[in-house]
Design a protein around this motif. Structure first.
Motif, PDB file in Angstrom:
ATOM      1  N   VAL A  22       0.821  -1.200   0.000  1.00  0.00           N
ATOM      2  CA  VAL A  22       0.000   0.000   0.000  1.00  0.00           C
ATOM      3  C   VAL A  22       0.863   1.261   0.000  1.00  0.00           C
ATOM      4  N   LEU A  23       1.937   1.285   0.824  1.00  0.00           N
ATOM      5  CA  LEU A  23       2.769   2.482   0.896  1.00  0.00           C
ATOM      6  C   LEU A  23       3.412   2.798  -0.443  1.00  0.00           C
ATOM      7  N   ASP A  24       3.901   1.752  -1.151  1.00  0.00           N
ATOM      8  CA  ASP A  24       4.499   1.992  -2.464  1.00  0.00           C
ATOM      9  C   ASP A  24       3.474   2.580  -3.426  1.00  0.00           C
ATOM     10  N   LEU A  25       2.260   2.088  -3.336  1.00  0.00           N
ATOM     11  CA  LEU A  25       1.204   2.585  -4.218  1.00  0.00           C
ATOM     12  C   LEU A  25       0.917   4.047  -3.936  1.00  0.00           C
ATOM     13  N   LEU A  26       0.818   4.382  -2.652  1.00  0.00           N
ATOM     14  CA  LEU A  26       0.491   5.752  -2.284  1.00  0.00           C
ATOM     15  C   LEU A  26       1.614   6.707  -2.650  1.00  0.00           C
ATOM     16  N   LEU A  27       2.870   6.289  -2.425  1.00  0.00           N
ATOM     17  CA  LEU A  27       4.003   7.138  -2.796  1.00  0.00           C
ATOM     18  C   LEU A  27       4.101   7.312  -4.305  1.00  0.00           C
ATOM     19  N   ALA A  28       3.672   6.291  -5.042  1.00  0.00           N
ATOM     20  CA  ALA A  28       3.737   6.366  -6.502  1.00  0.00           C
ATOM     21  C   ALA A  28       2.629   7.235  -7.072  1.00  0.00           C
ATOM     22  N   GLY A  29       1.672   7.633  -6.236  1.00  0.00           N
ATOM     23  CA  GLY A  29       0.611   8.512  -6.708  1.00  0.00           C
ATOM     24  C   GLY A  29      -0.412   7.802  -7.568  1.00  0.00           C
ATOM     25  N   SER A  30      -0.651   6.479  -7.361  1.00  0.00           N
ATOM     26  CA  SER A  30      -1.546   5.734  -8.221  1.00  0.00           C
ATOM     27  C   SER A  30      -3.002   5.803  -7.789  1.00  0.00           C
ATOM     28  N   THR A  31      -3.262   6.167  -6.536  1.00  0.00           N
ATOM     29  CA  THR A  31      -4.631   6.191  -6.072  1.00  0.00           C
ATOM     30  C   THR A  31      -5.364   7.395  -6.637  1.00  0.00           C
ATOM     31  N   THR A  32      -6.684   7.358  -6.519  1.00  0.00           N
ATOM     32  CA  THR A  32      -7.512   8.451  -7.031  1.00  0.00           C
ATOM     33  C   THR A  32      -7.103   9.776  -6.425  1.00  0.00           C
ATOM     34  N   ALA A  33      -6.755   9.766  -5.133  1.00  0.00           N
ATOM     35  CA  ALA A  33      -6.397  11.005  -4.447  1.00  0.00           C
ATOM     36  C   ALA A  33      -5.079  11.574  -4.925  1.00  0.00           C
ATOM     37  N   ALA A  34      -4.205  10.732  -5.515  1.00  0.00           N
ATOM     38  CA  ALA A  34      -2.870  11.194  -5.868  1.00  0.00           C
ATOM     39  C   ALA A  34      -2.594  11.169  -7.356  1.00  0.00           C
ATOM     40  N   ARG A  35      -3.610  10.943  -8.193  1.00  0.00           N
ATOM     41  CA  ARG A  35      -3.350  10.797  -9.630  1.00  0.00           C
ATOM     42  C   ARG A  35      -2.915  12.097 -10.296  1.00  0.00           C
ATOM     43  N   GLY A  37      -0.369  13.588  -9.615  1.00  0.00           N
ATOM     44  CA  GLY A  37       1.079  13.490  -9.764  1.00  0.00           C
ATOM     45  C   GLY A  37       1.836  14.596  -9.063  1.00  0.00           C
ATOM     46  N   ASP A  38       1.170  15.355  -8.207  1.00  0.00           N
ATOM     47  CA  ASP A  38       1.832  16.440  -7.496  1.00  0.00           C
ATOM     48  C   ASP A  38       1.362  16.426  -6.052  1.00  0.00           C
ATOM     49  N   LEU A  39       2.311  16.359  -5.133  1.00  0.00           N
ATOM     50  CA  LEU A  39       1.945  16.298  -3.727  1.00  0.00           C
ATOM     51  C   LEU A  39       1.259  17.570  -3.257  1.00  0.00           C
ATOM     52  N   ASP A  40       1.389  18.672  -4.021  1.00  0.00           N
ATOM     53  CA  ASP A  40       0.708  19.905  -3.635  1.00  0.00           C
ATOM     54  C   ASP A  40      -0.796  19.699  -3.581  1.00  0.00           C
ATOM     55  N   SER A  41      -1.341  19.021  -4.587  1.00  0.00           N
ATOM     56  CA  SER A  41      -2.786  18.840  -4.659  1.00  0.00           C
ATOM     57  C   SER A  41      -3.235  17.545  -4.023  1.00  0.00           C
ATOM     58  N   ALA A  42      -2.337  16.544  -4.030  1.00  0.00           N
ATOM     59  CA  ALA A  42      -2.730  15.244  -3.492  1.00  0.00           C
ATOM     60  C   ALA A  42      -2.542  15.163  -1.988  1.00  0.00           C
ATOM     61  N   GLY A  43      -1.653  15.992  -1.444  1.00  0.00           N
ATOM     62  CA  GLY A  43      -1.333  15.870  -0.029  1.00  0.00           C
ATOM     63  C   GLY A  43      -0.298  14.780   0.158  1.00  0.00           C
ATOM     64  N   LEU A  44       0.400  14.773   1.272  1.00  0.00           N
ATOM     65  CA  LEU A  44       1.400  13.752   1.543  1.00  0.00           C
ATOM     66  C   LEU A  44       0.695  12.501   2.031  1.00  0.00           C
ATOM     67  N   LEU A  45       0.608  11.464   1.181  1.00  0.00           N
ATOM     68  CA  LEU A  45      -0.113  10.248   1.490  1.00  0.00           C
ATOM     69  C   LEU A  45      -1.577  10.591   1.780  1.00  0.00           C
ATOM     70  N   PHE A  46      -2.123  10.184   2.893  1.00  0.00           N
ATOM     71  CA  PHE A  46      -3.505  10.495   3.228  1.00  0.00           C
ATOM     72  C   PHE A  46      -3.535  11.010   4.661  1.00  0.00           C
ATOM     73  N   GLN A 118      13.376  16.871 -11.878  1.00  0.00           N
ATOM     74  CA  GLN A 118      13.152  16.656 -13.307  1.00  0.00           C
ATOM     75  C   GLN A 118      13.721  15.330 -13.821  1.00  0.00           C
ATOM     76  N   GLN A 119      14.803  14.870 -13.227  1.00  0.00           N
ATOM     77  CA  GLN A 119      15.471  13.675 -13.738  1.00  0.00           C
ATOM     78  C   GLN A 119      15.504  12.517 -12.734  1.00  0.00           C
ATOM     79  N   PRO A 145       6.873  10.224 -12.859  1.00  0.00           N
ATOM     80  CA  PRO A 145       7.410  11.556 -12.561  1.00  0.00           C
ATOM     81  C   PRO A 145       7.569  11.777 -11.063  1.00  0.00           C
ATOM     82  N   VAL A 146       8.626  12.520 -10.710  1.00  0.00           N
ATOM     83  CA  VAL A 146       8.900  12.822  -9.312  1.00  0.00           C
ATOM     84  C   VAL A 146       7.784  13.691  -8.751  1.00  0.00           C
ATOM     85  N   GLN A 147       7.318  13.372  -7.541  1.00  0.00           N
ATOM     86  CA  GLN A 147       6.222  14.118  -6.931  1.00  0.00           C
ATOM     87  C   GLN A 147       6.686  15.044  -5.823  1.00  0.00           C
ATOM     88  N   GLY A 148       7.892  14.867  -5.364  1.00  0.00           N
ATOM     89  CA  GLY A 148       8.438  15.719  -4.321  1.00  0.00           C
ATOM     90  C   GLY A 148       9.913  15.416  -4.147  1.00  0.00           C
TER      91      GLY A 148
END
Length: 247
Positions: A22-35, A37-46, A118-119, A145-148
């Motif tokens: 689950v943690l890998d999924l959340l960090l990867a931004g795959s859930t609906t809350a994190a799609r 791709g930017d932690l600004d809008s998704a928040g850090l995890l939940f 970026q890289q 893409p890097v999220q943070g």
């Protein structure tokens, strides 16, 4: 596992379908809350885990901060906030962006953050000056893409003053013995400790003997090593208010 327990049902279901933690999924931004791709809008995890992570980071005696892809600060633990606000800190905040206080270090830090964002490149940048060398690790988070970008500040000295003080109090050292311990951890010899405090070397050696007895250390080297490898946890004494506001 606590993370699986706290994760929202949709995250747990998606993780099971993809056969990944689950943690890998959340960090990867795959859930609906994190799609996004930017932690600004998704928040850090939940929210529930974010609260725990924030509290955990505040307990660490290392400055740690997370910036977004544009280099703007999103999260900083207590130690990092204290570092940013100190006049002698190696970094400060400009328009919500961590920058090196030393002019010659500013551009290398900015480039390292950009390369991470970026890289996906990790970096290690010197941000202190020649008199106070200190480095910061720059770590991309969330895959591509890097999220943070995580910034981890190195120690300003081998044995931090708060750690030495906490160790001294836990082992029942007197104030004078604590001062001697701090000087030894700074690398002073018994003779240099005596000079620093204006006492006889024999007095310092007597205090060292008492310190070794109370801490059950066989030598000064072992004593300093024990303090140097203490868990980097901030004692309650280190929770000084920032800008007059407790954090």
């Amino acid at each position: 596992m606590l993370i699986e327990t706290l994760a929202p049902p949709e995250a747990q279901a998606e993780a099971q379908a993809l056969h990944m933690p689950v943690l890998d999924l959340l960090l990867a931004g795959s859930t609906t809350a994190a799609r996004s791709g930017d932690l600004d809008s998704a928040g850090l995890l939940f929210p529930a885990l974010q609260s725990l992570v924030t509290q955990a980071l505040d307990e660490l005696d290392y400055g740690m901060a997370i910036v977004n892809r544009q280099g703007r600060l999103m999260l900083a633990n207590h130690c990092a906030r204290r570092l940013f606000e100190r006049p002698d800190g190696v970094c400060l905040l400009q328009l919500d962006r961590p920058v090196a206080r030393h002019p010659a270090r500013e551009e290398p830090l900015a480039r390292a953050i950009q390369a991470a964002a970026q890289q996906g490149r990790r970096g290690l940048v010197a941000v202190g000056d020649d008199k106070r060398p200190q480095s910061v690790a720059v770590v991309p988070l969330g895959g591509l893409p890097v999220q943070g970008v995580l910034l981890v500040f190195g120690k300003a000295q081998m044995c931090e003053a708060l750690s030495v003080d906490h160790y001294a109090r836990v082992h029942g050292l007197t104030h004078a013995e604590g001062m001697v311990l701090a000087a030894l951890c700074d690398g002073d010899t018994p003779a240099e400790v005596a000079t620093r405090f204006g006492v006889a070397v024999s007095t310092v050696r007597t205090q060292i003997s008492a310190i070794r007895q109370k801490t059950r250390c066989g030598s000064i080297r072992e004593l300093v090593r024990r303090v140097a490898v203490l868990p980097p946890i901030v004692p309650a004494l280190g929770r000084a208010p920032l800008n007059g506001v407790a954090h």
